[in-house]
Write an enzyme that holds these catalytic residues in place. Structure first.
Site, PDB file in Angstrom:
ATOM      1  N   HIS A 123     -20.630 -77.736  33.394  1.00  0.00           N
ATOM      2  CA  HIS A 123     -21.195 -76.906  34.471  1.00  0.00           C
ATOM      3  C   HIS A 123     -22.173 -75.898  33.861  1.00  0.00           C
ATOM      4  O   HIS A 123     -21.878 -75.289  32.817  1.00  0.00           O
ATOM      5  CB  HIS A 123     -20.061 -76.162  35.168  1.00  0.00           C
ATOM      6  CG  HIS A 123     -20.385 -75.604  36.518  1.00  0.00           C
ATOM      7  ND1 HIS A 123     -21.375 -74.677  36.732  1.00  0.00           N
ATOM      8  CD2 HIS A 123     -19.831 -75.841  37.739  1.00  0.00           C
ATOM      9  CE1 HIS A 123     -21.402 -74.354  38.010  1.00  0.00           C
ATOM     10  NE2 HIS A 123     -20.500 -75.043  38.649  1.00  0.00           N
ATOM     11  N   GLY A 176     -16.651 -79.501  32.977  1.00  0.00           N
ATOM     12  CA  GLY A 176     -16.765 -80.326  34.178  1.00  0.00           C
ATOM     13  C   GLY A 176     -17.372 -81.693  33.897  1.00  0.00           C
ATOM     14  O   GLY A 176     -17.177 -82.644  34.647  1.00  0.00           O
ATOM     15  N   TYR A 232      -9.805 -73.842  37.346  1.00  0.00           N
ATOM     16  CA  TYR A 232     -10.306 -75.153  37.816  1.00  0.00           C
ATOM     17  C   TYR A 232      -9.762 -75.424  39.215  1.00  0.00           C
ATOM     18  O   TYR A 232      -8.688 -74.936  39.582  1.00  0.00           O
ATOM     19  CB  TYR A 232      -9.904 -76.252  36.829  1.00  0.00           C
ATOM     20  CG  TYR A 232     -10.958 -77.333  36.711  1.00  0.00           C
ATOM     21  CD1 TYR A 232     -12.213 -77.029  36.162  1.00  0.00           C
ATOM     22  CD2 TYR A 232     -10.739 -78.615  37.170  1.00  0.00           C
ATOM     23  CE1 TYR A 232     -13.204 -77.997  36.072  1.00  0.00           C
ATOM     24  CE2 TYR A 232     -11.727 -79.596  37.083  1.00  0.00           C
ATOM     25  CZ  TYR A 232     -12.958 -79.278  36.531  1.00  0.00           C
ATOM     26  OH  TYR A 232     -13.936 -80.230  36.449  1.00  0.00           O
TER      27      TYR A 232
HETATM   28  C1  LCV Z   1     -25.567 -73.378  30.440  1.00  0.00           C
HETATM   29  C2  LCV Z   1     -25.537 -73.860  28.186  1.00  0.00           C
HETATM   30  C3  LCV Z   1     -24.307 -74.538  28.323  1.00  0.00           C
HETATM   31  C4  LCV Z   1     -23.730 -74.615  29.630  1.00  0.00           C
HETATM   32  N1  LCV Z   1     -24.398 -74.021  30.647  1.00  0.00           N
HETATM   33  O1  LCV Z   1     -26.073 -75.345  20.928  1.00  0.00           O
HETATM   34  O2  LCV Z   1     -14.539 -76.921  32.975  1.00  0.00           O
HETATM   35  S1  LCV Z   1     -14.894 -75.535  33.281  1.00  0.00           S
HETATM   36  O3  LCV Z   1     -13.981 -74.927  34.245  1.00  0.00           O
HETATM   37  O4  LCV Z   1     -15.036 -74.749  32.063  1.00  0.00           O
HETATM   38  C5  LCV Z   1     -16.483 -75.595  34.023  1.00  0.00           C
HETATM   39  C6  LCV Z   1     -16.757 -74.330  34.748  1.00  0.00           C
HETATM   40  C7  LCV Z   1     -17.493 -75.921  33.018  1.00  0.00           C
HETATM   41  O5  LCV Z   1     -17.910 -77.067  32.868  1.00  0.00           O
HETATM   42  O6  LCV Z   1     -17.970 -74.852  32.270  1.00  0.00           O
HETATM   43  C8  LCV Z   1     -18.873 -75.151  31.174  1.00  0.00           C
HETATM   44  C9  LCV Z   1     -17.994 -75.622  30.008  1.00  0.00           C
HETATM   45  N2  LCV Z   1     -18.881 -75.911  28.842  1.00  0.00           N
HETATM   46  C10 LCV Z   1     -18.602 -75.433  27.626  1.00  0.00           C
HETATM   47  O7  LCV Z   1     -17.651 -74.678  27.379  1.00  0.00           O
HETATM   48  C11 LCV Z   1     -19.622 -75.803  26.546  1.00  0.00           C
HETATM   49  C12 LCV Z   1     -20.436 -74.561  26.224  1.00  0.00           C
HETATM   50  N3  LCV Z   1     -21.472 -74.881  25.214  1.00  0.00           N
HETATM   51  C13 LCV Z   1     -21.128 -75.008  23.883  1.00  0.00           C
HETATM   52  O8  LCV Z   1     -19.955 -74.924  23.444  1.00  0.00           O
HETATM   53  C14 LCV Z   1     -22.270 -75.296  22.975  1.00  0.00           C
HETATM   54  O9  LCV Z   1     -23.481 -74.920  23.612  1.00  0.00           O
HETATM   55  C15 LCV Z   1     -22.359 -76.799  22.618  1.00  0.00           C
HETATM   56  C16 LCV Z   1     -21.166 -77.173  21.700  1.00  0.00           C
HETATM   57  C17 LCV Z   1     -22.394 -77.650  23.890  1.00  0.00           C
HETATM   58  C18 LCV Z   1     -23.681 -77.019  21.841  1.00  0.00           C
HETATM   59  O10 LCV Z   1     -23.682 -76.130  20.740  1.00  0.00           O
HETATM   60  P1  LCV Z   1     -25.027 -75.968  19.902  1.00  0.00           P
HETATM   61  O11 LCV Z   1     -24.721 -74.964  18.841  1.00  0.00           O
HETATM   62  O12 LCV Z   1     -25.557 -77.292  19.546  1.00  0.00           O
HETATM   63  P2  LCV Z   1     -26.030 -73.871  21.562  1.00  0.00           P
HETATM   64  O13 LCV Z   1     -24.641 -73.404  21.742  1.00  0.00           O
HETATM   65  O14 LCV Z   1     -26.978 -73.006  20.802  1.00  0.00           O
HETATM   66  O15 LCV Z   1     -26.616 -74.151  23.020  1.00  0.00           O
HETATM   67  C19 LCV Z   1     -27.997 -74.434  23.168  1.00  0.00           C
HETATM   68  C20 LCV Z   1     -28.405 -73.722  24.442  1.00  0.00           C
HETATM   69  O16 LCV Z   1     -27.741 -74.345  25.554  1.00  0.00           O
HETATM   70  C21 LCV Z   1     -27.057 -73.351  26.298  1.00  0.00           C
HETATM   71  C22 LCV Z   1     -26.707 -72.250  25.317  1.00  0.00           C
HETATM   72  O17 LCV Z   1     -26.475 -71.040  26.016  1.00  0.00           O
HETATM   73  C23 LCV Z   1     -27.965 -72.235  24.458  1.00  0.00           C
HETATM   74  O18 LCV Z   1     -28.951 -71.548  25.211  1.00  0.00           O
HETATM   75  P3  LCV Z   1     -29.975 -70.553  24.407  1.00  0.00           P
HETATM   76  O19 LCV Z   1     -30.669 -71.457  23.432  1.00  0.00           O
HETATM   77  O20 LCV Z   1     -30.838 -70.003  25.499  1.00  0.00           O
HETATM   78  O21 LCV Z   1     -29.097 -69.526  23.751  1.00  0.00           O
HETATM   79  N4  LCV Z   1     -25.855 -73.934  26.888  1.00  0.00           N
HETATM   80  C24 LCV Z   1     -24.901 -74.601  26.231  1.00  0.00           C
HETATM   81  N5  LCV Z   1     -23.937 -74.980  27.092  1.00  0.00           N
HETATM   82  N6  LCV Z   1     -22.590 -75.246  29.866  1.00  0.00           N
HETATM   83  N7  LCV Z   1     -26.175 -73.288  29.222  1.00  0.00           N
END
Ligand code: LCV
Length: 258
Positions: A63, A107, A137
């Site tokens: 999400h 999600g 959730y």
């Molecule tokens: C917006 C993002 C996101 C993102 N949204 O790259 O299941 S529930 O209830 O939780 C539901 C509500 C849900 O689905 O929630 C989202 C759950 N998702 C996560 O917890 C994953 C969050 N993201 C991460 O852990 C990391 O970004 C991953 C492992 C996916 C990738 O890591 P990596 O180091 O390769 P970054 O973290 O630097 O992310 C690159 C850019 O994508 C954005 C993040 O904020 C960053 O933006 P900036 O470059 O502007 O800082 N991003 C990542 N996930 N779900 N934006």
């Protein structure tokens, strides 16, 4: 468009997500996904394959966190885009095969598990993140996970929020197959072609029978409202705000249970 729709031999449709580095499930990406499924449903294809761009590190980061409300509204209501696309997949008459490479978050795990078959590359991981992000959730989403996992495996995934290797999900019957990235496409196409050779009418009625029977979970109105009240206590909590703030401040959340 963040989503492509291609057809192969007029019987297989391939929906490819390609929205930035992480395929965050924003309302825009989900609208494009829904349009692709509408095209598939109205075509003569018999099987749908859902994938991300070949070679991705991240299948989908789940999400779009920036679209989670922080004003006391329920973050996962019936008409939330994520809820809509999961119902679209569930209701799609043709079998949908999730062909997964890269990491799957939040999600997006439910989106993948809503598909009828899941075939994953051997380096794929699945992380169910509500508890990590502080999001209560929603009930149908939790039930969707329960339909495809044992309760012990599901509770471990949800309570730890740790990424789980595809091989563990294969071992526990959560997904259908695991293969190398190099074999993923040919392996998936072989299964898709086999399904396409069978009767589409029978396949579609079997999918609908299974959908209806899997959803046959009586729940009294009072029980539903009690669960919704429990969820509201969470999305009205300081911890809910903390989860989202910590994400954008790129720091671990410090939950207090308030
Ligand atoms: C917006 C993002 C996101 C993102 N949204 O790259 O299941 S529930 O209830 O939780 C539901 C509500 C849900 O689905 O929630 C989202 C759950 N998702 C996560 O917890 C994953 C969050 N993201 C991460 O852990 C990391 O970004 C991953 C492992 C996916 C990738 O890591 P990596 O180091 O390769 P970054 O973290 O630097 O992310 C690159 C850019 O994508 C954005 C993040 O904020 C960053 O933006 P900036 O470059 O502007 O800082 N991003 C990542 N996930 N779900 N934006």
């Amino acid at each position: 468009m963040a989503v492509r729709f291609d057809t192969i031999d007029d019987v297989i449709g391939v929906i490819t997500m390609d929205s930035g580095k992480v395929n965050a499930l924003s309302s825009e990406l989900i609208d494009d996904l829904a349009a692709a499924f509408e095209t598939a449903i109205s075509s003569s294809i018999r099987v749908v394959i859902l994938r991300a761009k070949p070679g991705v590190k991240i299948f989908s980061a789940g999400h779009a966190v920036g679209e989670l409300p922080t004003n006391g509204r329920d973050p996962l209501t019936y008409n939330d885009p994520l809820r809509r696309i999961i119902r679209d997949i569930d209701m799609c008459p043709q079998p949908v095969i999730a062909m997964i490479e890269g990491s799957v978050w939040g999600g997006a795990c439910e989106l993948v598990m809503a598909c009828d078959l899941v075939i994953a590359a051997d380096d794929t991981t699945f992380a169910m993140t509500p508890a990590k992000l502080g999001v209560p959730y929603n009930i149908s989403g939790t039930l969707n996970f329960m339909k495809v996992t044992s309760l012990h495996i599901l509770k471990e995934c949800l309570f730890t929020a740790e990424p789980i290797l595809a091989s563990r999900f294969l071992q526990t019957g959560v997904i259908n197959h695991v293969c190398s990235r190099e074999e993923l496409e040919s392996f998936t196409m072989r299964i898709a072609r086999q399904i396409a050779r069978n009767s589409p009418l029978v396949t579609q009625v079997l999918k609908e029978e299974i959908r209806v029977l899997a959803n046959a979970n009586p729940l009294t109105a009072e029980t539903y409202e009690r669960l919704q009240a429990l969820r509201r206590d969470v999305y009205d909590s300081e911890d809910y705000q903390e989860g989202i703030h910590a994400f954008f401040e790129k720091r671990p959340p410090a939950y207090t249970g308030k």
